[in-house]
Structures are given as C-alpha cells and as structure tokens.
Design an enzyme around this catalytic site. Sequence first.
Site, PDB file in Angstrom:
ATOM      1  N   ASN A  51      -2.275  11.712  -2.231  1.00  0.00           N
ATOM      2  CA  ASN A  51      -3.163  11.275  -1.041  1.00  0.00           C
ATOM      3  C   ASN A  51      -2.454  12.003   0.248  1.00  0.00           C
ATOM      4  OD1 ASN A  51      -0.765   9.735   0.290  1.00  0.00           O
ATOM      5  ND2 ASN A  51      -0.892   8.686  -1.781  1.00  0.00           N
ATOM      6  N   ASP A 108      -1.165   4.485  -7.107  1.00  0.00           N
ATOM      7  CA  ASP A 108      -1.033   3.121  -7.944  1.00  0.00           C
ATOM      8  C   ASP A 108      -1.092   3.619  -9.427  1.00  0.00           C
ATOM      9  OD1 ASP A 108      -1.140   1.333  -5.843  1.00  0.00           O
ATOM     10  OD2 ASP A 108      -3.105   1.499  -5.555  1.00  0.00           O
ATOM     11  N   LYS A 165      -0.782  24.128 -18.827  1.00  0.00           N
ATOM     12  CA  LYS A 165      -1.955  23.794 -18.006  1.00  0.00           C
ATOM     13  C   LYS A 165      -3.196  23.446 -18.806  1.00  0.00           C
ATOM     14  CE  LYS A 165      -4.882  26.782 -14.953  1.00  0.00           C
ATOM     15  NZ  LYS A 165      -5.324  27.824 -14.810  1.00  0.00           N
ATOM     16  N   ILE A 178       7.041  -0.262  -6.430  1.00  0.00           N
ATOM     17  CA  ILE A 178       8.567  -0.109  -6.049  1.00  0.00           C
ATOM     18  C   ILE A 178       8.831  -1.305  -5.155  1.00  0.00           C
ATOM     19  CG2 ILE A 178      10.006   1.262  -4.642  1.00  0.00           C
ATOM     20  CD1 ILE A 178       8.072   3.594  -5.555  1.00  0.00           C
ATOM     21  N   VAL A 179       8.150  -1.722  -4.123  1.00  0.00           N
ATOM     22  CA  VAL A 179       8.794  -2.695  -2.928  1.00  0.00           C
ATOM     23  C   VAL A 179       8.741  -3.888  -3.781  1.00  0.00           C
ATOM     24  CG1 VAL A 179       6.669  -3.253  -1.955  1.00  0.00           C
ATOM     25  CG2 VAL A 179       8.740  -3.259  -0.524  1.00  0.00           C
ATOM     26  N   PHE A 189       4.351  -2.287   3.847  1.00  0.00           N
ATOM     27  CA  PHE A 189       3.289  -1.888   4.590  1.00  0.00           C
ATOM     28  C   PHE A 189       2.116  -2.155   4.036  1.00  0.00           C
ATOM     29  CE2 PHE A 189       5.917   0.654   7.177  1.00  0.00           C
ATOM     30  CZ  PHE A 189       5.254   1.196   8.159  1.00  0.00           C
ATOM     31  N   LYS A 210      -0.338 -10.118   0.951  1.00  0.00           N
ATOM     32  CA  LYS A 210       0.538  -9.279   0.239  1.00  0.00           C
ATOM     33  C   LYS A 210       2.042  -9.610   0.639  1.00  0.00           C
ATOM     34  CE  LYS A 210      -1.506  -5.219  -0.014  1.00  0.00           C
ATOM     35  NZ  LYS A 210      -2.156  -3.974   0.277  1.00  0.00           N
ATOM     36  N   LYS A 240       4.055 -10.037  -2.839  1.00  0.00           N
ATOM     37  CA  LYS A 240       5.197  -9.072  -3.185  1.00  0.00           C
ATOM     38  C   LYS A 240       6.474  -9.537  -2.649  1.00  0.00           C
ATOM     39  CE  LYS A 240       2.241  -4.988  -3.071  1.00  0.00           C
ATOM     40  NZ  LYS A 240       2.420  -3.365  -3.164  1.00  0.00           N
TER      41      LYS A 240
HETATM   42  O1  C5P Z   1      -0.196  -3.034  -2.803  1.00  0.00           O
HETATM   43  P1  C5P Z   1      -0.229  -1.946  -1.721  1.00  0.00           P
HETATM   44  O2  C5P Z   1      -0.106  -0.362  -2.602  1.00  0.00           O
HETATM   45  O3  C5P Z   1      -1.295  -2.100  -0.781  1.00  0.00           O
HETATM   46  O4  C5P Z   1       1.076  -2.201  -1.004  1.00  0.00           O
HETATM   47  C1  C5P Z   1       1.519  -1.328   0.076  1.00  0.00           C
HETATM   48  C2  C5P Z   1       2.833  -1.566  -0.063  1.00  0.00           C
HETATM   49  O5  C5P Z   1       3.630  -1.564  -1.170  1.00  0.00           O
HETATM   50  C3  C5P Z   1       3.721  -0.348   0.801  1.00  0.00           C
HETATM   51  O6  C5P Z   1       4.950  -1.088   1.443  1.00  0.00           O
HETATM   52  C4  C5P Z   1       4.042   0.379  -0.195  1.00  0.00           C
HETATM   53  O7  C5P Z   1       5.045   1.538   0.143  1.00  0.00           O
HETATM   54  C5  C5P Z   1       4.615  -0.360  -1.421  1.00  0.00           C
HETATM   55  N1  C5P Z   1       4.181   0.146  -2.764  1.00  0.00           N
HETATM   56  C6  C5P Z   1       5.013   0.399  -3.665  1.00  0.00           C
HETATM   57  N2  C5P Z   1       4.978   0.661  -4.926  1.00  0.00           N
HETATM   58  C7  C5P Z   1       3.717   0.927  -5.080  1.00  0.00           C
HETATM   59  C8  C5P Z   1       2.685   0.392  -4.525  1.00  0.00           C
HETATM   60  C9  C5P Z   1       3.194   0.169  -3.224  1.00  0.00           C
HETATM   61  O8  C5P Z   1       6.497   0.348  -3.189  1.00  0.00           O
HETATM   62  N3  C5P Z   1       3.371   1.173  -6.597  1.00  0.00           N
END
Ligand code: C5P
Length: 426
Positions: A228, A297, A307, A327-328, A343, A357, A361
């Site tokens: 992205n 995601d 390739k 991750i978070v 975020f 969120k 989370k």
């Molecule tokens: O669910 P979303 O992607 O909108 O959440 C955004 C937050 O979750 C951000 O802080 C992003 O760094 C974290 N995040 C993460 N791992 C993921 C997706 C999002 O740590 N796979």
Amino acid sequence: MSDKRVITDERMMSAKVVRILLGVSGGIAAYKTAQLTRLLVKSGADVRVVMTEGAQAFITPLTFQALSGNSVHTHLLDPEAEAGMGHIELAKWADLIVIAPASADIMARLAAGMANDLLTTLCLATEAKVLLAPAMNQAMWRHPATQRNATQLTDYGYRLLGPDQGEQACGDVGLGRMLEPEALAELIQEAMPSLSPSAAPQPLAGKVVTITAGPTREAVDPVRYISNHSSGKMGFALAEAALQAGAHVNLIAGPVQIAAPKGVNLLPVQSAEQMLAASLSVIDQTDIFIAAAAVADFRPANAADQKMKKQAGQNEMVLHLVQNPDIVATIAQHEQRPFTVGFAAETQDVEIYAADKLVRKNLDMIIANDVSRTDIGFNSDENAVTLLWQHEGMLQAHKPEQAAKQQLAQDLIEHIIAQFCHLKQK
Ligand code: C5P
C-alpha cells in the site's frame, strides 16, 4: 481538572523556560541573528527581540516576530509597548541578554553607561547576565576606542563572544566577523546550562517504546508483491518524538524511502508475519507499543518460488489470499501487555469506527485519521488526527490542529505519556 492535565503541568513546571532578551544592533551580520533566534527557540528558550533603529535598516522586526513568536520591541517610550510590558518589566523579565550583532556604536554607548534607546536602557536596568557578539569592520575593532570599550564592558561583567577572524562584508580580512549562529548558540547554552537539550525533561527516560511503521509487502512471487501507499512518515515522526522524550525506541519498519531517526533501534521487516515476529521479540521489554504501520490485511496463501508466468490465452488470474495476523491485537492480548496504542485510518465516520476499534482490539488509546482527504494522511507531510481513549468508562478525545507530522507526533507523544503515567499510578 483531569489527572492527565495535572501530570502534564507538573512536567512543564519542572522545566523552567529560559527567557532570553535578544538585542539586535545595526550591522550587516543582523541577518544571521534570524538563524540564531531560530536556534534559541528550538533549544526551548522564550525569546524576545529588541532592535535598535540601526538594526531595522538591515532586517525587519516582522522577521524576528515570526521567528520568536513574540512581538518585537523597538522604542523606549512607545506608550502602546509600555502598556504591554514596560522597559523595566522587560529588563526584569530576562534571564539573559544577548546582543548580536553588537556594533562598535552600541559597545561605546554601553561602556559609557548611556540609556538613550531601549536596548541600552534595558542593559542598564537588568540584573541578568549580558553577552555581546561584536561585529564590525576590522579597523573599527582594532581602534583603541573600541578596545578600551571592550575592556570596560568586560570589567562591568559583560561577556564578549568573539569576534571571529576572516573575510568581512566590506571585503577586508581580519578580526571583526560575528561568530556563526551555531557557535553563538553553543556558547549561550554553555552560559545557560538549563537551555541545553539534555536538560529538557525526559519523561520517558528508562522506558522502552516500540513502534511499527510503514507498509508491509506480501510476496506473490519472487518479483511481485501486494502493498500500500504508506510512507512511514507518521510512525518515524513518533519514533523521533519518543526518542526526544528520553525513551529507548525500537522502530519496526516495513519498506520505506525515509531515513530512520538517529538513535533508534531499527528492525527492518517486509511482511506482516515478520513484523509480528519482530514485535513479539521485544514485547517483554516494551513499556509502550504504538502500531502506526499500515499492515496488509491479507497475503497470498502460497508465494510462488519462481516468477509466475502468464499462460498463452490467459485472460484473468485469481490470487488466493489468507488473512494476516493482527499485530496490535496480538500484542494487546499478551499476558504482560505494554500500554498499547493503535491507529484507525478511515474514510467515513472516522471517530465512530475508531472508538469501536479501541474496544475491539483492547487498546489503551487510538489515533484516528481521515484518509479520504488527499491533503493529509498517507504519503503527505501533514496530518490531522483525533486521539481517543477511555477514562473511567467515558470516551475522551483530543483533537490537535492539523500540523506537520513531526509537530503532531510531539503532541501525541505528550498525551500518550500523560495517559501512560496516569494508568501506572493507579
Ligand atoms: O483493523 P485496522 O487495520 O483498521 O486497524 C488499524 C490498526 O491496527 C493500526 O494500528 C495497525 O497498525 C494495526 N494493525 C496491525 N496488524 C494488522 C492490521 C492492523 O497491527 N494486521
């Protein structure tokens, strides 16, 4: 008053702001004083500029007003200025007076004890230390009258910074150049040790902050990937701000084009799975975890070893994607979880989704930003965000003005520290 505000005020009070009265007299070196003003403001001083009439022939008061953030004083008996802060009040206000450039004329007037304009009056009325940065033609500096004045001023307790040797604006070579702004700022800091950045409050000293930043890259095959537009700028600015607050900073960064702030422990990664592994490797030592990364995601279920080739007649292709770990959310579920900040980049109903969120989370705070706007957020230098958190069951919000990401990061880190300290004290 909320607890958060109390903590912030206590920190502010422990760091007394140094008040510098910066006198500018007439000389071509006055343009360098603009840079000196910037450096002094940056080192945390409250700077008020006083200009002689001669100085205004070289540089405008407006320049100093913009750089110091304070109105500039130019006249001794200006009723409007006197009504604001009179000359005696101004002389008492200063912790330090610096005159740069100090012309032969102002040195003579000061040596004679004159008070025939605002700057000389202030020097006579103050009890603060006075530093002078002489700047003049080499013959003027060598003249016995100037030399006598310099000795006289030193006897009064004034300190001379310079002058320097070298080429002069008039073409002469010799002693008389004003010291460069950086050298002056250093000498001023030596005279006022509480100005030095190391004396600034270090609320995160001894704490570890781990920040994820930038995009992730999910391999499709050895030459292609899904990613992205995240630039990493916001996460890197937060890392810098945490560093300035005294933290040890782990910066777990996906592939970005910007340099990491000096002093961070950079852990470069590519994919979400690598980002998670790096985060888990430091979680036990982490006090505050900030997830600023734009994590993909989904990732291709199986990245091809070779390739992928298009087949003859192939009109479409289907990629099988699987979900990446969050991750978070994983960090926030950890047994000994750090204070966790996420975020929420949204394009509509930004704060509603962010608040959801925050709970879903299990975060302590969330920074919401509207990525539907093209002038802020992804890839741009500025951002506008809302910081949300819960306080005794009530949703709290802090909405700083739109600003450069560096400035915003400092504001966000201050609020994160306040809430982190508040929870620790409970
Ligand atoms: O669910 P979303 O992607 O909108 O959440 C955004 C937050 O979750 C951000 O802080 C992003 O760094 C974290 N995040 C993460 N791992 C993921 C997706 C999002 O740590 N796979």
